[in-house]
Design a protein around this motif. Structure first.
Motif, PDB file in Angstrom:
ATOM      1  N   VAL A   1       0.852  -1.189   0.000  1.00 32.59           N
ATOM      2  CA  VAL A   1       0.000   0.000   0.000  1.00 32.59           C
ATOM      3  C   VAL A   1       0.888   1.239   0.000  1.00 32.59           C
ATOM      4  O   VAL A   1       1.119   1.869   1.023  1.00 32.59           O
ATOM      5  N   THR A   2       1.395   1.586  -1.147  1.00 36.80           N
ATOM      6  CA  THR A   2       2.206   2.797  -1.301  1.00 36.80           C
ATOM      7  C   THR A   2       1.481   3.733  -2.258  1.00 36.80           C
ATOM      8  O   THR A   2       1.183   3.364  -3.393  1.00 36.80           O
ATOM      9  N   PRO A   3       1.154   4.939  -1.816  1.00 31.95           N
ATOM     10  CA  PRO A   3       0.328   5.857  -2.608  1.00 31.95           C
ATOM     11  C   PRO A   3       0.912   6.237  -3.954  1.00 31.95           C
ATOM     12  O   PRO A   3       0.198   6.783  -4.794  1.00 31.95           O
ATOM     13  N   ASP A   4       2.210   5.992  -4.170  1.00 30.83           N
ATOM     14  CA  ASP A   4       2.796   6.370  -5.456  1.00 30.83           C
ATOM     15  C   ASP A   4       2.467   5.366  -6.560  1.00 30.83           C
ATOM     16  O   ASP A   4       2.785   5.589  -7.721  1.00 30.83           O
ATOM     17  N   LYS A   5       1.802   4.257  -6.210  1.00 30.87           N
ATOM     18  CA  LYS A   5       1.448   3.272  -7.224  1.00 30.87           C
ATOM     19  C   LYS A   5       0.263   3.779  -8.047  1.00 30.87           C
ATOM     20  O   LYS A   5      -0.694   4.334  -7.499  1.00 30.87           O
ATOM     21  N   PRO A   6       0.291   3.558  -9.363  1.00 25.17           N
ATOM     22  CA  PRO A   6      -0.751   4.106 -10.247  1.00 25.17           C
ATOM     23  C   PRO A   6      -2.167   3.671  -9.874  1.00 25.17           C
ATOM     24  O   PRO A   6      -3.114   4.419 -10.098  1.00 25.17           O
ATOM     25  N   VAL A   7      -2.319   2.479  -9.309  1.00 24.43           N
ATOM     26  CA  VAL A   7      -3.666   1.971  -9.027  1.00 24.43           C
ATOM     27  C   VAL A   7      -4.426   2.890  -8.081  1.00 24.43           C
ATOM     28  O   VAL A   7      -5.652   3.042  -8.179  1.00 24.43           O
ATOM     29  N   PHE A   8      -3.721   3.565  -7.176  1.00 20.72           N
ATOM     30  CA  PHE A   8      -4.398   4.417  -6.199  1.00 20.72           C
ATOM     31  C   PHE A   8      -4.984   5.676  -6.837  1.00 20.72           C
ATOM     32  O   PHE A   8      -5.958   6.230  -6.351  1.00 20.72           O
ATOM     33  N   SER A   9      -4.400   6.129  -7.929  1.00 18.24           N
ATOM     34  CA  SER A   9      -4.954   7.299  -8.604  1.00 18.24           C
ATOM     35  C   SER A   9      -6.297   6.981  -9.244  1.00 18.24           C
ATOM     36  O   SER A   9      -7.115   7.878  -9.477  1.00 18.24           O
ATOM     37  N   LEU A  10      -6.557   5.710  -9.507  1.00 19.10           N
ATOM     38  CA  LEU A  10      -7.839   5.317 -10.097  1.00 19.10           C
ATOM     39  C   LEU A  10      -8.937   5.248  -9.048  1.00 19.10           C
ATOM     40  O   LEU A  10     -10.117   5.343  -9.380  1.00 19.10           O
TER      41      LEU A  10
ATOM     42  N   ALA B   1      -0.871  10.318   3.169  1.00 13.68           N
ATOM     43  CA  ALA B   1      -1.021  10.458   1.718  1.00 13.68           C
ATOM     44  C   ALA B   1      -2.208  11.340   1.350  1.00 13.68           C
ATOM     45  O   ALA B   1      -3.227  11.370   2.030  1.00 13.68           O
ATOM     46  N   THR B   2      -2.064  12.068   0.265  1.00 13.82           N
ATOM     47  CA  THR B   2      -3.148  12.903  -0.267  1.00 13.82           C
ATOM     48  C   THR B   2      -3.424  12.517  -1.712  1.00 13.82           C
ATOM     49  O   THR B   2      -2.564  11.959  -2.404  1.00 13.82           O
ATOM     50  N   ASN B   3      -4.624  12.825  -2.163  1.00 17.00           N
ATOM     51  CA  ASN B   3      -4.994  12.586  -3.548  1.00 17.00           C
ATOM     52  C   ASN B   3      -4.264  13.585  -4.439  1.00 17.00           C
ATOM     53  O   ASN B   3      -4.206  14.779  -4.139  1.00 17.00           O
ATOM     54  N   LEU B   4      -3.719  13.097  -5.550  1.00 19.12           N
ATOM     55  CA  LEU B   4      -2.915  13.956  -6.416  1.00 19.12           C
ATOM     56  C   LEU B   4      -3.750  15.030  -7.099  1.00 19.12           C
ATOM     57  O   LEU B   4      -3.234  16.088  -7.469  1.00 19.12           O
ATOM     58  N   ASP B   5      -5.044  14.785  -7.273  1.00 15.94           N
ATOM     59  CA  ASP B   5      -5.888  15.729  -8.011  1.00 15.94           C
ATOM     60  C   ASP B   5      -6.395  16.879  -7.144  1.00 15.94           C
ATOM     61  O   ASP B   5      -6.365  18.046  -7.550  1.00 15.94           O
TER      62      ASP B   5
END
Length: 274
Positions: A74-83, A109-113
């Motif tokens: 569970v690392t927020p930098d993984k692309p799956v979390f942006s989905l 962690a925060t949402n990139l958007d």
């Protein structure tokens, strides 16, 4: 959870609920290394599914309500979390085994958007009366001397994130809205639990009624050796073990391993364990 084994157990529980309650097959997703996952559960992993493109994957994930993973995955930098965007809740099992380095990446962690927290609420489930987090640093090198950090309860790098939050929240004397005690155990026979209950849990635990908690001791026959009689006829006992090996690894104890093997062999030979 901290381990892949615990993550597997969570997934198996979900599989049972799916069969009983008839939830959609897409209700949960498993993350992590497929080679460390129970083979029967690998079909729940996105990288083992055949998605034509990112849009198809996104459509599938929009149906997923639960994501199950070891903390290492569970690392927020993984692309799956942006989905996913946001998670309403994260339940962290085995939390008393986890250090800041394990949890802070997702905790902060925060949402990139939109910059909002990735997770809205955390529930930590752990037991600070059991084995602590595994740390090889000495007490001296783990001690925190910075006054500002100590003011916020960060005094020892060997202390788990859960243990520190538990202490800040008031521990076992805190308000129920902050901390609660799961006071019924299904792990062991009441005679064994009595020892743990008295010395570690202030006699607040009650016992479940699962088969392994109420079974009688196996039969002891005249042909049993003294070791076999003790192993088969003792509910809570002690095996004195002295490690005579030259192993330098603090995690290795050959004498204890040999004793465990000997005890299990006796139990299996007498059909005393499943």
């Amino acid at each position: 959870a901290y381990t892949y084994r615990a993550t597997d157990e969570i997934c198996k529980m979900l599989e049972r609920r799916l069969k009983v309650d008839g939830y959609s097959h897409d209700v949960y997703l498993r993350l992590g290394n497929p080679l460390k996952c129970d083979p029967s559960l690998r079909g729940r992993m996105a990288d083992r599914m055949d998605f034509e493109n990112r849009a198809v994957l996104g459509a599938y994930l929009s149906k997923v309500r639960i994501v199950v993973a070891p903390v290492s995955a569970v690392t927020p930098d993984k692309p799956v979390f942006s989905l996913f965007g946001h998670f309403d809740l994260a339940i962290v099992d085995e939390a008393s085994q986890l250090l800041d380095t394990h949890l802070l990446p997702v905790f902060c962690a925060t949402n990139l958007d939109d910059g909002l927290p990735l997770v809205g609420k955390f529930i930590f489930i752990g037991d600070d009366r059991q084995l602590p987090a595994v740390v090889q640093q000495s007490e001296k090198t783990s001690r925190i001397d910075d006054e500002m950090l100590r003011e916020y309860g960060i005094t020892d790098c060997r202390q788990s994130f859960f243990q520190r939050l538990h202490g800040i929240a008031g521990g076992r004397t805190s308000e129920p809205r902050l901390c609660g005690l799961l006071d019924r155990q299904f792990r062991m026979h009441p005679a064994i639990a009595e020892f743990c209950n008295h010395f570690f849990y202030d006699d607040k635990l009650s016992n479940g009624d699962k088969p392994h908690q109420v079974n009688d001791l196996p039969a002891v026959t005249p042909d049993c050796s003294e070791f076999e009689r003790y192993t088969l006829g003792t509910r809570l006992g002690f095996y004195p073990v002295v490690n005579k090996s030259d192993e330098s690894d603090v995690k290795v104890n050959g004498a204890e391993a040999d004793m465990c093997s000997r005890v299990i062999s006796v139990l299996m030979s007498r059909n005393a364990c499943p």
